[in-house]
Design a protein around this motif. Structure first.
Motif, PDB file in Angstrom:
ATOM      1  N   UNK A 496       0.860  -1.186   0.000  1.00 32.87           N
ATOM      2  CA  UNK A 496       0.000   0.000   0.000  1.00 32.87           C
ATOM      3  C   UNK A 496       0.894   1.232   0.000  1.00 32.87           C
ATOM      4  N   UNK A 497       0.407   2.352  -0.549  1.00 34.67           N
ATOM      5  CA  UNK A 497       1.231   3.564  -0.588  1.00 34.67           C
ATOM      6  C   UNK A 497       1.431   4.140   0.812  1.00 34.67           C
ATOM      7  N   UNK A 498       2.520   4.838   1.005  1.00 34.82           N
ATOM      8  CA  UNK A 498       2.794   5.458   2.305  1.00 34.82           C
ATOM      9  C   UNK A 498       2.245   6.871   2.388  1.00 34.82           C
ATOM     10  N   UNK A 499       1.877   7.453   1.229  1.00 32.66           N
ATOM     11  CA  UNK A 499       1.233   8.773   1.203  1.00 32.66           C
ATOM     12  C   UNK A 499       0.021   8.711   0.284  1.00 32.66           C
ATOM     13  N   UNK A 500      -0.949   9.544   0.522  1.00 32.59           N
ATOM     14  CA  UNK A 500      -2.217   9.492  -0.220  1.00 32.59           C
ATOM     15  C   UNK A 500      -2.085   9.932  -1.667  1.00 32.59           C
ATOM     16  N   UNK A 541      -5.576   3.530   1.143  1.00 33.58           N
ATOM     17  CA  UNK A 541      -6.120   2.171   1.165  1.00 33.58           C
ATOM     18  C   UNK A 541      -5.988   1.445  -0.174  1.00 33.58           C
ATOM     19  N   UNK A 542      -5.204   1.997  -1.096  1.00 32.23           N
ATOM     20  CA  UNK A 542      -4.991   1.328  -2.386  1.00 32.23           C
ATOM     21  C   UNK A 542      -4.014   0.169  -2.203  1.00 32.23           C
ATOM     22  N   UNK A 543      -4.393  -0.987  -2.716  1.00 31.18           N
ATOM     23  CA  UNK A 543      -3.554  -2.173  -2.565  1.00 31.18           C
ATOM     24  C   UNK A 543      -3.093  -2.693  -3.921  1.00 31.18           C
ATOM     25  N   UNK A 544      -1.849  -3.114  -3.956  1.00 28.73           N
ATOM     26  CA  UNK A 544      -1.302  -3.747  -5.153  1.00 28.73           C
ATOM     27  C   UNK A 544      -0.750  -5.106  -4.749  1.00 28.73           C
ATOM     28  N   UNK A 559       2.412  -7.176 -11.062  1.00 24.96           N
ATOM     29  CA  UNK A 559       1.722  -6.359 -10.060  1.00 24.96           C
ATOM     30  C   UNK A 559       0.265  -6.178 -10.474  1.00 24.96           C
ATOM     31  N   UNK A 560      -0.667  -6.544  -9.576  1.00 16.58           N
ATOM     32  CA  UNK A 560      -2.097  -6.444  -9.863  1.00 16.58           C
ATOM     33  C   UNK A 560      -2.740  -5.452  -8.908  1.00 16.58           C
ATOM     34  N   UNK A 561      -3.400  -4.430  -9.451  1.00 19.99           N
ATOM     35  CA  UNK A 561      -4.135  -3.479  -8.628  1.00 19.99           C
ATOM     36  C   UNK A 561      -5.417  -4.155  -8.145  1.00 19.99           C
ATOM     37  N   UNK A 562      -5.557  -4.296  -6.834  1.00 18.42           N
ATOM     38  CA  UNK A 562      -6.653  -5.067  -6.259  1.00 18.42           C
ATOM     39  C   UNK A 562      -8.009  -4.466  -6.623  1.00 18.42           C
TER      40      UNK A 562
END
Length: 576
Positions: A496-500, A541-544, A559-562
């Motif tokens: 998940x990203x560390x910044x929005x 909350x973006x998950x890869x 890499x798959x974007x959930x």
């Protein structure tokens, strides 16, 4: 990989390079029926050409390759003022061994002038590619569709990921489509070829083709630059799996040449030899070539012979000019006066001294293999296979037979072509290698929640959500010595990203021989490259979902974007 109409292999060697091929129908009938080209030089006819490149004074334009490059450069050498503007590269593959490789790196030619490395490698690969295409089109003009050709480029197994990526990018620059290019590991290619050889072509009373499943064997690919060593086991379906991490060193045949040149430098002086190389390159190349012929042809196991090498009169004249003494006088004054003599234009070596040029390399190889066979996890090895150009050396063969008497020693008749021909078989059927072993522990530098009394206080940071995190953590993916099933993902992680606001996240990839590193700053940890994971949209909350496959000859990443299901096939950049 789906069936292909034609597979072409390129063995880019330190000393010699060549190409090979076979059609799908030929492979089905006999996998070892692989065609190669015969290259003609002034002193040798070989299935490979000298790895030499001549580039024009602009530092970019290709002029000649192989024997043609040597001949043309020798002709240019007649006019030193003009010759010094050209770029002549030979045996430059070792510039990639055990080095930090960058895209923009430069390498020096024979006289110290620098050119971008990718230019040199790309023009050499391009020549080999075009030479193959011209001959195959003459054979069956109009039938070949470039989309039906799979290209296989061989590299040493002990090369790191940056060197492999460098070779891939050079091949793409040379005009080989990336999606049609496969990287093959040299000792694996050799073992695949030898596995298919019948007894009469295996060089003796033993052959890999008759060994049963479960049999373990060791492959020593002794080339011009590196010696690659792998340990493999035959599986129940006839494929092979690696059971020990690839190892080796720079103990190849060119080191023997270097020992000869060092002997000459000791006698006449470094400055004299450098001046000879600068002003009489044609004679210098002949000197090296004559040594190459003799080191192959002389029976080094005989005790009462003299080895004769020709020395151009230009060297004697230059020695007299610089040193004020004759070459014969310098030899008599040297520590080798009882072992080497000069008669007119001939250097004569007692065989006992001549073999000392070979001994350090052979001792290093034997010692290294001895260390491997003593490992508990590779016990019960039944056979040792010697391949590569240096495997033709009778001293090396005898050293193996003497040291490893309980093993079956297999030296194929065309062991110097085993990599070149095996690359084609691998291109037709890559599943013949089912398992590899990781040389390194790999991981990415990550930020995780900080744990009091566990993590270093100096690495504590406050994240965007206000919680404490620990930076510089080694997020381990695979461990040194770990078995890697080919085609299967060894790592499945959600990031998940560390910044929005992030649209991508670069993960620095690190490697180490340590099996359990904690931080990327630990001793022995090295930055290898960068894995860039994409994030679409915004928010924390973006998950890869990232799948990493380490078992291939190159690392593969998916890499798959959930949220969207979008799949990205990405590469670790080892050249950044």
């Amino acid at each position: 990989m789906t069936d292909q109409f034609l597979v072409a292999g390129i063995d880019f060697g330190t000393t010699y390079s060549g190409w090979s091929y076979s059609f799908k129908h030929e492979f089905d009938l006999n996998p070892t029926n692989v065609a190669t080209k015969h290259w003609h030089g002034e002193q040798l006819v070989s299935s490979k050409a000298p790895t030499c490149v001549l580039i024009e004074p602009d530092g970019k334009t290709f002029s000649a390759f192989g024997n043609d490059a040597e001949t043309k450069y020798s002709q240019l050498a007649g006019n030193p003022a003009i010759c010094q503007k050209w770029y002549f590269f030979r045996r430059f593959k070792m510039k990639l061994y055990n080095k930090t490789i960058k895209r923009e790196m430069e390498i020096e030619d024979e006289t110290g002038k620098k050119v971008k490395a990718t230019t040199v490698f790309a023009v050499a690969i391009c020549y080999l590619k075009n030479d193959f295409l011209s001959i195959i089109n003459d054979r069956i003009s109009g039938v070949i569709n470039p989309a039906e050709i799979v290209w296989v480029l061989t590299v040493p197994a002990i090369w790191d990921d940056g060197a492999k990526q460098f070779m891939r990018e050079a091949a793409v620059e040379a005009g080989i489509p990336a999606e049609k290019l496969t990287i093959a590991l040299e000792p694996e290619s050799a073992s695949i070829y030898c596995r298919n050889l019948q007894l009469e072509r295996s060089g003796g009373e033993h052959t890999l083709s008759t060994l049963k499943s479960g049999t373990k064997f060791l492959v020593v690919d002794a080339g011009g630059g590196t010696v690659d060593i792998t340990v493999q086991e035959i599986t129940t379906n006839g494929a092979m799996k690696n059971i020990y991490k690839a190892s080796g060193g720079d103990w190849g045949g060119t080191k023997v040449d270097d020992a000869y040149i060092k002997f000459l430098a000791d006698v006449v002086g470094n400055e004299t030899l450098l001046e000879y190389k600068r002003t009489h390159m044609e004679d210098y190349l002949y000197l090296i070539s004559d040594f190459e012929v003799k080191k192959r042809a002389v029976n080094l196991l005989q005790s009462n012979i003299t080895v004769t090498l020709r020395i151009s009169v230009t060297l004697s004249e230059l020695v007299q000019k610089i040193k004020g003494k004759t070459l014969e006088d310098l030899l008599k004054e040297s520590q080798h006066s009882s072992e080497v003599s000069l008669s007119r234009d001939k250097l004569k070596f007692e065989i006992g001294f001549f073999v000392t040029f070979f001994k350090p390399q052979i001792d290093s190889i034997i010692d290294h293999v001895s260390g491997i066979v003593e490992q508990q996890n590779v016990s019960e090895i039944e056979a040792i296979v010697l391949v590569g150009g240096f495997s033709k050396c009778l001293l090396l063969q005898q050293a193996f037979k003497s040291k490893f008497k309980s093993f079956k020693i297999i030296v194929p008749n065309d062991g110097d072509l085993a990599v070149l021909k095996g690359a084609v078989i691998f291109g037709h059927k890559p599943e013949l290698i089912s398992q590899r072993v990781s040389r390194y522990t790999y991981g990415v530098e990550s930020l995780f929640p900080f744990i009091e009394n566990v993590h270093k206080e100096s690495y504590k940071v406050i994240c965007e959500d206000g919680k404490p995190g620990c930076e510089h953590l080694f997020d381990k993916h695979i461990t040194s010595g770990q078995y890697l099933d080919v085609g299967e993902a060894q790592v499945k992680q959600v990031y998940t990203p560390s910044t929005s606001w992030q649209t991508y996240m670069p993960f620095p990839v690190y490697c180490t021989l340590d099996q359990n590193p904690m931080y990327t700053t630990d001793d022995g940890c090295h930055y290898a490259g960068t894995l860039t994971v994409p994030f679409e949209g915004s928010g924390l909350d973006r998950e890869v979902d990232v799948r990493m496959i380490y078992g291939g000859t190159e690392i593969e990443v998916e890499a798959t974007e959930v949220a969207t299901g979008k799949v990205h096939r990405i590469k670790v950049d080892f050249l950044s």
